[in-house]
Design a protein around this motif. Structure first.
Motif, PDB file in Angstrom:
ATOM      1  N   GLY A  27       0.813  -1.213   0.000  1.00 60.45           N
ATOM      2  CA  GLY A  27       0.000   0.000   0.000  1.00 60.45           C
ATOM      3  C   GLY A  27       0.845   1.260   0.000  1.00 60.45           C
ATOM      4  O   GLY A  27       0.518   2.246  -0.673  1.00 60.45           O
ATOM      5  N   LEU A  28       1.949   1.236   0.736  1.00 59.24           N
ATOM      6  CA  LEU A  28       2.844   2.393   0.789  1.00 59.24           C
ATOM      7  C   LEU A  28       3.673   2.493  -0.489  1.00 59.24           C
ATOM      8  O   LEU A  28       3.986   3.592  -0.949  1.00 59.24           O
ATOM      9  CB  LEU A  28       3.751   2.276   2.008  1.00 59.24           C
ATOM     10  CG  LEU A  28       4.545   3.513   2.415  1.00 59.24           C
ATOM     11  CD1 LEU A  28       3.620   4.677   2.756  1.00 59.24           C
ATOM     12  CD2 LEU A  28       5.455   3.195   3.601  1.00 59.24           C
ATOM     13  N   ALA A  29       4.016   1.357  -1.074  1.00 62.96           N
ATOM     14  CA  ALA A  29       4.816   1.363  -2.303  1.00 62.96           C
ATOM     15  C   ALA A  29       4.083   2.037  -3.457  1.00 62.96           C
ATOM     16  O   ALA A  29       4.704   2.666  -4.313  1.00 62.96           O
ATOM     17  CB  ALA A  29       5.188  -0.064  -2.689  1.00 62.96           C
ATOM     18  N   LEU A  30       2.758   1.933  -3.473  1.00 67.46           N
ATOM     19  CA  LEU A  30       1.987   2.549  -4.552  1.00 67.46           C
ATOM     20  C   LEU A  30       1.602   3.994  -4.267  1.00 67.46           C
ATOM     21  O   LEU A  30       0.947   4.629  -5.092  1.00 67.46           O
ATOM     22  CB  LEU A  30       0.728   1.733  -4.831  1.00 67.46           C
ATOM     23  CG  LEU A  30       0.937   0.386  -5.526  1.00 67.46           C
ATOM     24  CD1 LEU A  30      -0.389  -0.186  -5.980  1.00 67.46           C
ATOM     25  CD2 LEU A  30       1.880   0.485  -6.708  1.00 67.46           C
ATOM     26  N   ALA A  31       2.013   4.520  -3.122  1.00 68.53           N
ATOM     27  CA  ALA A  31       1.689   5.911  -2.799  1.00 68.53           C
ATOM     28  C   ALA A  31       2.151   6.893  -3.872  1.00 68.53           C
ATOM     29  O   ALA A  31       1.431   7.852  -4.177  1.00 68.53           O
ATOM     30  CB  ALA A  31       2.269   6.284  -1.436  1.00 68.53           C
ATOM     31  N   PRO A  32       3.352   6.707  -4.500  1.00 73.12           N
ATOM     32  CA  PRO A  32       3.745   7.656  -5.568  1.00 73.12           C
ATOM     33  C   PRO A  32       2.770   7.662  -6.731  1.00 73.12           C
ATOM     34  O   PRO A  32       2.595   8.691  -7.384  1.00 73.12           O
ATOM     35  CB  PRO A  32       5.127   7.137  -5.999  1.00 73.12           C
ATOM     36  CG  PRO A  32       5.647   6.361  -4.843  1.00 73.12           C
ATOM     37  CD  PRO A  32       4.437   5.743  -4.206  1.00 73.12           C
TER      38      PRO A  32
END
Length: 463
Positions: free
Chosen positions: A409-414
């Motif tokens: 979930g954090l990896a797709l934040a960008p």
């Protein structure tokens, strides 16, 4: 200083019209000096270190469950998972802190309620709430447990713009398998487990100007290049390049079974037919279409392969599911091929596609599946004027962030972070009446927001 050299007078920077304002010290100046000593200097402590956004266990970050609103429950019961299946209740118990279960929030299906979640009897504006597990906070990581007809996709689109969001809609044995693996962090994957240093990229390519060539060039090939250049992952990276070799369903199944990759990327068409046979269309919705126009079927993949904790990114129309109404309604000429396709898919209803359902519920399940609910247009992948690819935020998430490793979930934040800038661009071009530029930005926005995570958003590659 010694008294004999103390100043005989003090002067102030004030003027009353009569001359310089200066006066000798009073006889009691020493007493005045001692009585008016400054207070003890107070020590200022540094602010506590910032919460690590990767650590969902930190109460300032938090993990929470989102369930459909149940009018039969009391306000106190709505803060629990009492109406959810036992594996979900166990997940809430195990993911709690300080003897308390994890946060449970509810989506209320009312007009204008998108962007709010209910905790007990209180509606919280998600985007304006602090991260965390406090009474007025909303956890940074949210797992929706509901079918899309219970909690719509548009709710997930809204939440993931400011939160790390995933969805599960498994039931029965599939749900048991996934939650057990999640709680055990896939330690029981055994010999069938995914290799942390192996990656597989599969790109169907129909050539002759087909969009599959563009997906290969803008997504699959750059991801493969980045993986191959990595000193740790590179030797274990395998690219089935449909522009040079047979990117068939059989080749994909063989590579999965032989290599057991921890990370999989696929680019292809997603199956959206036959439009006149709704049951069959629903059964094969979003399945990847290989270079020979054959379908990648989950039951075939699972004959000799178990996902074993891998993460799969699939760029294919409806790879994640479908909705009751397309985001592109009215964009294409009525009755044209794409218009008929988009309208036809809505007859499948709001649902999760069969491939992620099968892989997430497998005996040794997938960690997460990243896919699309809507189609991707060629203009979404490439700037019309400059011919520059517009996939850098996606590529950054799939390699630089995911292989840190960050929670998915954090990896797709960008990727989701670009939405604000795209809307600003849209408004700027609106003022200039640059309609084609507005259309491009809006297509990218819709493509981005309909990219969703299926599975728990806290999972990360086993690196």
């Amino acid at each position: 200083m010694p008294d004999q050299v103390r100043p005989s007078q003090l002067e102030v920077n004030a003027f009353d019209g009569s001359g310089r304002a200066h006066s000798p010290l009073a006889d009691g100046w020493r007493r005045w000096t001692l009585q008016h000593a400054p207070p003890a200097v107070r020590a200022f402590l540094r602010a506590p270190p910032r919460a690590d956004p990767r650590d969902w266990r930190d109460q300032r970050v938090g993990w929470g469950l989102v369930l459909p609103f149940n009018p039969a429950l009391t306000s106190a019961e709505l803060e629990t998972a009492v109406d959810a299946p036992e594996p979900i209740q166990e997940l809430v118990r195990r993911r709690g802190t300080n003897g308390r279960p994890a946060s449970v929030l509810r989506h209320v299906p009312e007009d204008g309620h998108i962007g709010f979640l209910r905790r007990g009897a209180v509606d919280l504006p998600v985007n304006q709430s602090l991260y965390g597990t406090g009474e007025r906070s909303v956890p940074r990581y949210l797992l929706i447990y509901a079918r899309p007809d219970q909690i719509p996709w548009e709710v997930q689109y809204s939440l993931q713009s400011h939160r790390c969001v995933g969805r599960l809609s498994l039931e029965g044995e599939g749900l048991d398998n996934y939650v057990a693996a999640l709680l055990d962090e896939w330690k029981d994957a055994g010999a069938e487990g995914a290799g942390h240093d192996a990656a597989l990229v599969w790109a169907a390519d129909h050539r002759n100007g087909d969009i599959t060539s563009l997906m290969r060039e803008s997504i699959a090939a750059p991801v493969a290049e980045r993986l191959r250049s990595d000193p740790d992952i590179g030797p274990g990276t395998h690219f089935i390049d449909g522009s040079r070799e047979d990117a068939s369903a059989a080749a994909l199944a063989h590579a999965l079974a032989a290599r057991r990759p921890g990370f999989i990327v696929s680019t292809s068409h997603g199956m959206t037919g036959p439009l006149d046979q709704v049951d069959l269309m629903t059964a094969q919705l979003g399945l990847p279409v290989d270079s020979n126009y054959q379908l990648v079927k989950p039951d075939v993949l699972l004959r000799d392969w178990q996902p074993g904790g891998a993460i799969w990114y699939a760029h294919a129309c409806c790879g994640a599911g479908s909705d009751v109404r397309t985001l592109f309604d009215g964009l294409l000429e009525q009755g044209s091929a794409v218009d008929l396709l988009l309208q036809g898919v809505t007859r499948c209803g709001a649902r999760v596609a069969p491939l992620p359902q099968a892989l997430l519920g497998a005996r040794r399940p997938l960690r997460a599946f990243i896919g699309h609910v809507e189609p991707t247009f060629n203009w979404t992948l490439q700037q019309r004027e400059t011919r520059q690819f517009t996939t850098d935020p996606l590529l950054s998430g799939l390699y630089e962030e995911l292989f840190q490793p960050l929670p998915v979930g954090l990896a797709l934040a960008p990727l989701y972070a670009q939405l604000g800038g795209l809307y600003v661009d849209y408004e700027r071009f609106l003022r200039k009446t640059s309609h084609f530029q507005m259309l491009h930005r809006l297509l990218v926005v819709r493509d981005t927001q309909s990219t969703v995570i299926l599975g728990d958003p806290t999972v990360a590659l086993p690196i």
